[in-house]
Design a protein around this motif. Structure first.
Motif, PDB file in Angstrom:
ATOM      1  N   ALA A  44       0.835  -1.199   0.000  1.00 12.82           N
ATOM      2  CA  ALA A  44       0.000   0.000   0.000  1.00 12.82           C
ATOM      3  C   ALA A  44       0.874   1.256   0.000  1.00 12.82           C
ATOM      4  O   ALA A  44       1.964   1.268   0.575  1.00 12.82           O
ATOM      5  CB  ALA A  44      -0.906  -0.003   1.226  1.00 12.82           C
ATOM      6  N   SER A  45       0.364   2.287  -0.643  1.00 12.06           N
ATOM      7  CA  SER A  45       0.972   3.623  -0.639  1.00 12.06           C
ATOM      8  C   SER A  45       2.289   3.713  -1.388  1.00 12.06           C
ATOM      9  O   SER A  45       3.031   4.676  -1.201  1.00 12.06           O
ATOM     10  CB  SER A  45       1.132   4.156   0.792  1.00 12.06           C
ATOM     11  OG  SER A  45      -0.129   4.198   1.427  1.00 12.06           O
ATOM     12  N   THR A  46       2.602   2.731  -2.225  1.00  7.08           N
ATOM     13  CA  THR A  46       3.755   2.845  -3.110  1.00  7.08           C
ATOM     14  C   THR A  46       3.234   3.346  -4.460  1.00  7.08           C
ATOM     15  O   THR A  46       2.050   3.200  -4.759  1.00  7.08           O
ATOM     16  CB  THR A  46       4.480   1.497  -3.265  1.00  7.08           C
ATOM     17  OG1 THR A  46       3.548   0.534  -3.755  1.00  7.08           O
ATOM     18  CG2 THR A  46       5.059   1.021  -1.929  1.00  7.08           C
ATOM     19  N   PRO A  47       4.093   3.942  -5.287  1.00  6.47           N
ATOM     20  CA  PRO A  47       3.592   4.570  -6.514  1.00  6.47           C
ATOM     21  C   PRO A  47       2.798   3.650  -7.435  1.00  6.47           C
ATOM     22  O   PRO A  47       1.684   3.991  -7.849  1.00  6.47           O
ATOM     23  CB  PRO A  47       4.864   5.082  -7.195  1.00  6.47           C
ATOM     24  CG  PRO A  47       5.826   5.307  -6.070  1.00  6.47           C
ATOM     25  CD  PRO A  47       5.519   4.214  -5.072  1.00  6.47           C
ATOM     26  N   GLY A  48       3.321   2.475  -7.758  1.00  2.26           N
ATOM     27  CA  GLY A  48       2.626   1.566  -8.668  1.00  2.26           C
ATOM     28  C   GLY A  48       1.337   1.036  -8.072  1.00  2.26           C
ATOM     29  O   GLY A  48       0.300   0.975  -8.742  1.00  2.26           O
ATOM     30  N   CYS A  49       1.377   0.668  -6.803  1.00  3.22           N
ATOM     31  CA  CYS A  49       0.190   0.119  -6.150  1.00  3.22           C
ATOM     32  C   CYS A  49      -0.882   1.186  -5.980  1.00  3.22           C
ATOM     33  O   CYS A  49      -2.074   0.895  -6.081  1.00  3.22           O
ATOM     34  CB  CYS A  49       0.569  -0.501  -4.808  1.00  3.22           C
ATOM     35  SG  CYS A  49       1.682  -1.917  -4.995  1.00  3.22           S
TER      36      CYS A  49
END
Length: 157
Positions: A44-49
């Motif tokens: 969660a909260s990563t750019p791709g995700c």
């Protein structure tokens, strides 16, 4: 530990009961009689995700209108999922699989290539489970960007 075989069309979808962002239990069997998209993402909260989750959010009305519910699953704890949900105004369930039991049952955890190296981790994967709990679509190693649009096209949504 042996790698779980990848799921294919017609396989029984492995059932699960996991906690959502608020700590409530959600089971795949809760969706019996309906089609559901189950997608697995690394964090969660990563750019791709974030891009992928927002694409599902932005397509949710059309997906729901076509009779498809959406569930996202990651190894994140419920507290992190709640922050992610609230920050991105996500309106579909995000489920927590910190011990990766469900990820492994769906073959969405294992060896993958990252920056030219083999690493173990979450394999970004998307499935459509039909009304009878069978796999109708199985896609592994999907891209975060553009994946939802392709899925909608493939499903004529």
């Amino acid at each position: 530990m042996t790698a779980t075989s990848r799921l294919t069309v017609g396989d029984d979808a492995p059932d699960f009961t996991l906690s959502d962002a608020d700590g409530n239990e959600v089971s795949l069997s809760d969706y019996r009689g309906r089609k559901v998209i189950v997608y697995f993402y690394p964090a969660a909260s990563t750019p791709g995700c974030t891009k992928q989750a927002c694409d599902f959010r932005d397509s949710l009305a059309e997906l729901n209108g076509a009779g498809l519910a959406v569930i996202g699953i990651s190894p994140d704890k419920p507290e992190k999922l709640a922050k992610f949900r609230d920050a991105e105004a996500l309106t579909f369930p995000l489920l927590s699989d910190p011990d990766r039991t469900t990820l492994e049952a769906w073959a969405a955890y294992g060896d993958k290539m990252m920056y030219g190296k083999t690493v173990r981790g979450v394999i970004r994967s998307t499935f459509v489970v039909d009304e009878n709990g069978k796999i109708a679509v199985a896609q592994y190693n999907v891209r975060a960007t553009g994946h939802v649009a392709k899925l909608r096209k493939d499903l004529s949504v």
